[in-house]
Design a protein around this motif. Structure first.
Motif, PDB file in Angstrom:
ATOM      1  N   UNK A 144       0.829  -1.206   0.000  1.00  0.00           N
ATOM      2  CA  UNK A 144       0.000   0.000   0.000  1.00  0.00           C
ATOM      3  C   UNK A 144       0.870   1.265   0.000  1.00  0.00           C
ATOM      4  N   UNK A 145       1.976   1.226   0.736  1.00  0.00           N
ATOM      5  CA  UNK A 145       2.891   2.371   0.774  1.00  0.00           C
ATOM      6  C   UNK A 145       3.498   2.634  -0.605  1.00  0.00           C
ATOM      7  N   UNK A 146       3.948   1.574  -1.282  1.00  0.00           N
ATOM      8  CA  UNK A 146       4.535   1.722  -2.618  1.00  0.00           C
ATOM      9  C   UNK A 146       3.498   2.205  -3.630  1.00  0.00           C
ATOM     10  N   UNK A 147       2.257   1.720  -3.511  1.00  0.00           N
ATOM     11  CA  UNK A 147       1.195   2.174  -4.413  1.00  0.00           C
ATOM     12  C   UNK A 147       0.935   3.673  -4.233  1.00  0.00           C
ATOM     13  N   UNK A 148       0.917   4.126  -2.989  1.00  0.00           N
ATOM     14  CA  UNK A 148       0.727   5.549  -2.719  1.00  0.00           C
ATOM     15  C   UNK A 148       1.881   6.357  -3.314  1.00  0.00           C
ATOM     16  N   UNK A 149       3.104   5.874  -3.151  1.00  0.00           N
ATOM     17  CA  UNK A 149       4.272   6.574  -3.700  1.00  0.00           C
ATOM     18  C   UNK A 149       4.169   6.705  -5.217  1.00  0.00           C
ATOM     19  N   UNK A 150       3.699   5.646  -5.888  1.00  0.00           N
ATOM     20  CA  UNK A 150       3.540   5.686  -7.343  1.00  0.00           C
ATOM     21  C   UNK A 150       2.486   6.706  -7.763  1.00  0.00           C
ATOM     22  N   UNK A 155       1.328  12.007 -10.159  1.00  0.00           N
ATOM     23  CA  UNK A 155       0.622  13.284 -10.090  1.00  0.00           C
ATOM     24  C   UNK A 155       1.566  14.471  -9.904  1.00  0.00           C
ATOM     25  N   UNK A 156       2.847  14.215  -9.721  1.00  0.00           N
ATOM     26  CA  UNK A 156       3.810  15.292  -9.534  1.00  0.00           C
ATOM     27  C   UNK A 156       3.790  15.886  -8.139  1.00  0.00           C
ATOM     28  N   UNK A 157       3.286  15.138  -7.166  1.00  0.00           N
ATOM     29  CA  UNK A 157       3.245  15.622  -5.782  1.00  0.00           C
ATOM     30  C   UNK A 157       4.635  15.456  -5.169  1.00  0.00           C
ATOM     31  N   UNK A 158       5.177  16.536  -4.648  1.00  0.00           N
ATOM     32  CA  UNK A 158       6.505  16.509  -4.037  1.00  0.00           C
ATOM     33  C   UNK A 158       6.431  15.690  -2.749  1.00  0.00           C
ATOM     34  N   UNK A 159       7.280  14.668  -2.640  1.00  0.00           N
ATOM     35  CA  UNK A 159       7.260  13.798  -1.458  1.00  0.00           C
ATOM     36  C   UNK A 159       8.590  13.064  -1.326  1.00  0.00           C
ATOM     37  N   UNK A 160       8.722  12.356  -0.210  1.00  0.00           N
ATOM     38  CA  UNK A 160       9.899  11.509   0.018  1.00  0.00           C
ATOM     39  C   UNK A 160       9.416  10.154   0.519  1.00  0.00           C
ATOM     40  N   UNK A 186      -5.481  12.557  -2.179  1.00  0.00           N
ATOM     41  CA  UNK A 186      -4.639  11.359  -2.221  1.00  0.00           C
ATOM     42  C   UNK A 186      -4.668  10.585  -0.897  1.00  0.00           C
ATOM     43  N   UNK A 187      -5.121  11.239   0.180  1.00  0.00           N
ATOM     44  CA  UNK A 187      -5.005  10.651   1.511  1.00  0.00           C
ATOM     45  C   UNK A 187      -6.349  10.367   2.181  1.00  0.00           C
TER      46      UNK A 187
END
Length: 194
Positions: A144-150, A155-160, A186-187
Motif C-alpha cells: 500500500x505504501x509503494x502504491x501511494x508513492x507511485x 501526479x507530480x506531488x513533491x514527497x519523500x 490522495x489521503x
C-alpha cells in the motif's frame, strides 16, 4: 527587574499589559498582527518536483491579482500541511520510537529536498514555526505504501519515500509542505495513525 510576558495575549489584556509593562508594546503589536492569507498556487507549479521558484512565484502573483471578495476567505482556509504516512505492520512489530524515527526521517528529508519551494519557505517561516500542520496517517503495509508513492509520483506531488538502510525497507512517506486542497484527495482513504 526582569518580567516575562506570554507570547500570545488576548486583545482585552493588551491595554492593561502595556500600561504595567511599557516595554511590551512591540510584543503586543506582534501578538495582534493579522495573519496573511496563503495564496493558492496552480497544482502544476506547486506540486511538480521540477517547478522552479520563479515560476511558482509568478503563478502566486497571478493568483493574488485574480482573487476578489469571497475567494479571499477560501484562500485563508487553505492551510499548508505536511502528510506523513507510516506502515501499520511496522508499528505492530517495531518499537514505537523506531517507527516515529522513520516518520521524522521522511518529514525532514521532504522539507530539506524542497527547501527552496515557496510552500516550504512559508511552512518553515518564522511566523509559522509554532503553527505547523501535519497529518499522520497509516497504511497496512509495504504494498500500500509503494502504491501511494507511485500515485504521488505520477501526479507530480513533491514527497519523500523513506527507505531504511541498510535493510532497504520502505517505511514511510512524507509530502513536502503544500496547500491541503491540492493533495488531500490522495489521503482520504487512509486512517489516522493510532
Amino acid at each position: 527587574m526582569l518580567s516575562l510576558l506570554p507570547l500570545r495575549l488576548p486583545c482585552s489584556a493588551s491595554a492593561s499589559a502595556a500600561a504595567t509593562h511599557p516595554n511590551s508594546t512591540v510584543l503586543l503589536r506582534r501578538a495582534v498582527t493579522p495573519r496573511l492569507p496563503i495564496l493558492p498556487i496552480s497544482p502544476r507549479a506547486s506540486m511538480s518536483a521540477a517547478a522552479t521558484p520563479d515560476a511558482a512565484a509568478s503563478t502566486a502573483a497571478a493568483a493574488a491579482s485574480s482573487s476578489v471578495g469571497g475567494e479571499a476567505g477560501k484562500e485563508a482556509e487553505d492551510v499548508v500541511v505536511q502528510y506523513v504516512v507510516l506502515r501499520r505492520d511496522l508499528a505492530d512489530a517495531w518499537p514505537l520510537g523506531s517507527v516515529v524515527a522513520q516518520g521524522c526521517h521522511a518529514a525532514v528529508a521532504a522539507v530539506w529536498a524542497h527547501r527552496d519551494h515557496p510552500d516550504t519557505a512559508a511552512y518553515c517561516g518564522p511566523d509559522n514555526l509554532d503553527r505547523m500542520h501535519k497529518v499522520t496517517l497509516e497504511v497496512k503495509g509495504e504494498t500500500q505504501l509503494k502504491n501511494l508513492a507511485e500515485k504521488l509520483e505520477a501526479a507530480g506531488v513533491r514527497h519523500k519515500l523513506w527507505i531504511e538502510q541498510p535493510e532497504n525497507i520502505p517505511t514511510c512517506i512524507a509530502t513536502a509542505p503544500c496547500p491541503k486542497s491540492q493533495v488531500s484527495s490522495f489521503f482520504k482513504k487512509f486512517k489516522l495513525c493510532k
